[in-house]
Structure formats: C-alpha cells, structure tokens
Scaffold this motif. Sequence first.
Motif, PDB file in Angstrom:
ATOM      1  N   SER A  34       0.818  -1.214   0.000  1.00 17.93           N
ATOM      2  CA  SER A  34       0.000   0.000   0.000  1.00 17.93           C
ATOM      3  C   SER A  34       0.856   1.270   0.000  1.00 17.93           C
ATOM      4  N   CYS A  35       0.188   2.385  -0.161  1.00 14.19           N
ATOM      5  CA  CYS A  35       0.873   3.687  -0.198  1.00 14.19           C
ATOM      6  C   CYS A  35       1.648   3.953   1.094  1.00 14.19           C
ATOM      7  N   THR A  71       4.545   1.399   1.369  1.00 12.36           N
ATOM      8  CA  THR A  71       5.602   1.762   0.414  1.00 12.36           C
ATOM      9  C   THR A  71       6.448   2.886   0.988  1.00 12.36           C
ATOM     10  N   GLN A  75      -0.740   9.444  -1.547  1.00 14.14           N
ATOM     11  CA  GLN A  75      -1.332   8.103  -1.621  1.00 14.14           C
ATOM     12  C   GLN A  75      -1.689   7.701  -3.034  1.00 14.14           C
ATOM     13  N   ASP A 120       2.609   7.317  -4.938  1.00 18.89           N
ATOM     14  CA  ASP A 120       3.913   6.712  -4.610  1.00 18.89           C
ATOM     15  C   ASP A 120       4.025   5.258  -5.055  1.00 18.89           C
ATOM     16  N   VAL A 121       2.897   4.546  -5.182  1.00 16.85           N
ATOM     17  CA  VAL A 121       2.980   3.141  -5.606  1.00 16.85           C
ATOM     18  C   VAL A 121       3.148   3.002  -7.123  1.00 16.85           C
TER      19      VAL A 121
END
Length: 337
Positions: free
Chosen positions: A139-140, A143, A301, A304-305
């Motif tokens: 997840s964000c 991560t 959120q 970043d992934v």
Amino acid sequence: MIRVGVNGYGTIGKRVADAVAAQPDMELVGVTKTKPNYEAEAAIRRGYDLYAAIAERAGEFETAGVGIAGTLPDLLESVDVVVDCAPSGIGAQNRSVYAAHDTPAIFQGGEGADVADASFNARTNFEASRGADTLRVVSCNTTGLARLLAPLEAAYGIEKARVTLVRRGGDPSETGRGPINDVVPDPTTVPSHHGPDVNTVLSGVDVDTAALKAPVTTMHTHSVNVTLREPPTTEAVRDLLADESRIFTIPEAAGIDGAGKLKEYAMDRGRPRGDLWENCVWEESINVSGRDLYLFENVHQEADVVPENVDAIRALTTDLSAAESVERTNEALGVGL
Ligand code: NAD
C-alpha cells in the motif's frame, strides 16, 4: 516490448497506465472499465484501447457511444502481464481469472498479502521477487515506510521504529468519504496493521504503527521515531535520505509547510495530476537525539505506488536488476525532485 494490461482504471490504474505508456520497454495494450463513465471517455481520448471489465456490461459502452476493443478475456490473451487496480477485495476475486488465462499478475496493497506469491517494494525486495508469477505492490503507507526504513536499517540498524500515520480521509474524487469534522483513530487498536505489512517487504525490522484518519484528501503524514543501533549525526541522516532516489528532502528554504504547498509545487513542476511519486521528508524535521531519530514525512497516496508497479512488471518479466529497473522507471517518469 513487455505487453501490459491494466484491469481497473481508477485512481491507481489510470496512473499506472500512464506510467507504463511512458516506459521505453513497455507497451500499454489496454485498460478496462466496468462502466462507460468519464474515466472511460478520458482513457479513449488519451489513445488507450478500452476493454469491458465485465463482459455482460459490454452493451452499456455501445449504448453510451464509448467504443471498446473487447472484454477482459481478450485483453488477458494479448498481454504478458496484467496489473490489477480494481478496488480492495476485487483483486482477490480476479485472481482465478488471471490464472485461467495463464497471465502473470500484479495486485495492489488493498489485497491481503496471500493474494500473490510475494509482496513487492523496489527498494527492499526486488531481487527476492524473481521467479514469482504474481506480486502484490504494498500500500501507499507501507511503500513510504519501506523506502524510509530500508536505508536506515542498512546504514545504522533499527532497534525499534514507532510511526504515527495521519491518513487522508479519502482521495479527492471520493466525495462520500470522511471524516469531515474530526480526527479519528482508525483502527482504534494499537499497533495498527501497517507495521506487519512493512515486514512483508522488509523482514526483521521491528516497527510499530498507530493510525488516524483526518478530514483531508491530499496526502498522508507520518510522524516517525526510530531508535537506531548506531547513533548517527543529524547531518549524516539528512545526507543518507537525500541520496535516495525516491525520497525528496524538502529544503527549509522552499517554504513548503504542508501538503497544500507540496501539491502546488508538484503542479508548478508540471507533474501529471500534481503527482508526487517520492516520499516527501521535511529536512529540518530530521533530528537525531542520542540513538533516537525523529522526522516528519508526507506520502502522496495516489502516486507513490506507481513507479513501484512499473518495477514490479520488470521483476516479473525481465532479468533486469533492481537498480537498472529503478533507474529506467525514474528516468521515463521524471522521478526525483
Ligand atoms: P478506485 O476505486 O479509484 O479504482 C478502482 C477501479 O476499478 C474503478 O475504476 C472501478 O470502476 C474499477 N472496478 C470495479 N470493479 C472492477 C472489476 N470487477 N474489475 C475491474 N475493475 C473494476 O480504487 P483505487 O484507489 O485506484 O484502488 C485500487 C487498489 O489500489 C486498491 O487495492 C487500493 O487499496 C490500492 N491503493 C489505493 C491507493 C489510494 O490511495 N487510492 C493507494 C495505494 C494503493
């Protein structure tokens, strides 16, 4: 060229699609939607082939005048890998569909760790993910924590990390989410599940997390305290984090006091959708007292992934090293502020 499909063109899926389309070694074959809404229309305007995620609803696209290239099974037959960006829990349901088509798959952090052969973060376990048929990009929040804790663990050793996560209530488009006038512990139990989730990609690091939800849509904020085994100087930690390609240490002189100005800066820099792919760490918040490190960071959120998904695609389908993949992804997207 690695042929990629994206199943679920929402907040994460649309960004992953754009990031894939920007890679020199990847081809975005198509994206799916469940209904012919504004995102479906925008995908077509961007030049992406659209597929109906649910075959029985293909007629709705025709009725709405939104042309489709086929349905999910057609997409799965034409790709080397599918990135599942469906809502939490739906990915697990889609798993058997991908397996039936023998299509390697990448899932997102809303799914449980058991959805895939391994959980993935490019900074911590790219090489360990080799040979998997399915990966889950964590997840964000996870991560962001993995990117931060990995260099600290390697340089100084982590005795114990304690992180308070102030999470955004919902994404900007999620008009029904909340809270709208409160800051609520979520979950009310401590520690939260985020610490164990970090351990799915960074094992052996002792990290406890507590989480709250706040009435904001822009970013998550992490208040971090790490007790290190070796006491570094504040300056050394600042240099260490500044050297990480997916960490932006916000200079004090920039005058960025929160998520509002961070997003404004991203937009001023011409970032698509104002996306911040990097952890954003306030340089002046980095402070070492004895063996205790303190800092504040923000994590976007929605973004970043996204580079992590691109690297996960290469971990599944190529022999490229982690460093080569990360460099290629960063270069193609423009990661690094
Ligand atoms: P979203 O609701 O914005 O997008 C999901 C998309 O999937 C929507 O377009 C929806 O119509 C579509 N969809 C619904 N049912 C489907 C099906 N059966 N098959 C294919 N598509 C379907 O959700 P999101 O925020 O992009 O989240 C996707 C995943 O990414 C979740 O696992 C989530 O936990 C994770 N994630 C979200 C964030 C975030 O902040 N938004 C951050 C990191 C990870």
